[in-house]
Every structure is written in C-alpha cells, then in structure tokens.
Design a protein around this motif. Structure first.
Motif: not given
Length: 232
Positions: A76-79, A81-89, A169-175
C-alpha cells in the motif's frame, strides 16, 4: 501478527487512531523477538501484504539497518484512484473525521470483488468472521491516506534488498507506485515482478497456479538472500 483492532487482537475493530503508533508496536515486538539468542545471528526479513506492505516500509524507514531485506506483496504505497472518493467528498470526510473519527462513513467498493480474481475464493471471504468487512472508519481511512502520501514521497530512502510483487490488474493498491518504488529504491539488490491479469490478493484470491507461482518466487528469493546473509 494481528494489529490492534484487527483479527483477534484487542481494540475497536478496524480502527487505526495512529498509523505511526501501529508501526511502533511492530518495531517493539520484533525487536524483542530478535533479542532471543536463538535468532540473534539469523537473517531477518520484513514481509508485508497490502496495508502490511506500508507497515513494513515504515518499519524499515525507522530502522534502516536492522533488516536483511523485505518482501512486499501489493504494498500500500498508494491507494488506487478507483478506491479513493471524489475530491469534494474526501474533503468533507476529512472535516467530519475530527468530530466523528470512529464512524463508518467512507464510501468503498466491494473489497472482495476488487481484490479476489478467483470467484470461488471470493465467495469464501464471507465466511471469514474475523475480517473487517464494513465501510472504513473515518480516522482509519485518513491515516491510510496520509501514510501512503508520506511513503510515496520517500521511495528513494528505501535502502535494503527488496522483492516487490504486484498484480497487473490490481485496483486496490496502485501497481505503478510499486514500479516507482523499484526504480527509486537506493539499494542495488532489488526485484519487481508484475503478474499479468492478477488482482490485489496474490496469496489468497488468485487461481491456485498463480498462488503457487507467487509463493515459489518468494521462497526462491528468501532462500537466495538467506544464504547471502549467512555467508556475509
């Protein structure tokens, strides 16, 4: 080792009030283990998967000369982007976290669906009664976000032999950040393996042949580096 609030350890389930405190607990525990005369002369390796990968990196940054190497599985060096809420949220949740740090309010995709490629193993995750399956608690999510941002800016400080394994194909942590860690880490002895079509949970959620392949890569690397450490 179960972190406080996870697995069968004490503490509010899924709650991380401070990632640094969690890392300090790990440092303290394994420093005591390594004081045992039976283990003192043996090589010692950090191993971490996903969140544990971030823990392992933070332990190394606190103890840069204490370990013979590290194996990081989808760290988990970076979550992603698909798992992070939009900026305002995200900004709204940061504000609420100061008042309600323990609340489960962070929107999140189905983790089993995102992390497990093998459908049968994905279905079996519902039987894991000690796993945290709710929405992330606000303070926990903020600690993970802060920690990944911190790690992402210190990749060049990673200075030990390194094996990094990640599913393409990991969409949880960024390869792509695992690849950046491989490129920026200062030690010359480093290896990065990207597994085609694999998801996040390389050790539990893939078809058996992929899991066997990943474990074989880990064991081979550890065998090689245990021999090097013993020889030196």
């Amino acid at each position: 080792m179960d972190y406080p609030g996870f697995g069968l350890s004490e503490g509010l389930h899924g709650y991380i009030p401070s990632f640094d405190r969690l890392v300090d607990d790990v440092v303290e525990h394994f420093s005591k283990v390594k004081e045992n005369p039976e283990y003192r002369a043996l090589p010692s390796f950090l191993f971490g998967q996903s969140l544990g990968g971030a823990v392992a990196l933070k332990v190394h940054l606190k103890q840069p000369n204490a370990w013979s190497g590290a194996v990081l599985v989808a760290p988990m060096c970076k979550i992603a982007d698909e798992m992070v809420p939009p900026f305002l949220v995200k900004q709204l949740l940061i504000g609420i976290a100061y008042l309600l740090p323990k609340q489960k309010l962070v929107p999140q995709k189905n983790l089993a669906e995102a992390a497990f490629r093998d459908l049968r193993k994905r279905e079996m995750t519902s039987y894991n009664v000690i796993a945290y399956k709710d929405k992330p608690r606000l303070q926990s999510a903020l600690e993970l976000l802060r920690t990944t941002q911190e790690i992402e800016h210190q990749l060049e400080k990673v200075s030990l032999p390194l094996l990094i394994l990640h599913g393409e194909a990991d969409i949880v942590t960024d390869p792509s950040v695992s690849k950046a860690l491989y490129e920026k880490a200062s030690h010359k002895d480093k290896k990065f393996i990207l597994y085609k079509d694999a998801y996040h949970s390389l050790l539990e959620g893939e078809p058996d042949d992929m899991i066997i392949r990943v474990f074989s890569d880990i064991i081979s690397w550890l065998d090689d580096h245990s021999n090097k450490s013993t020889a030196s």
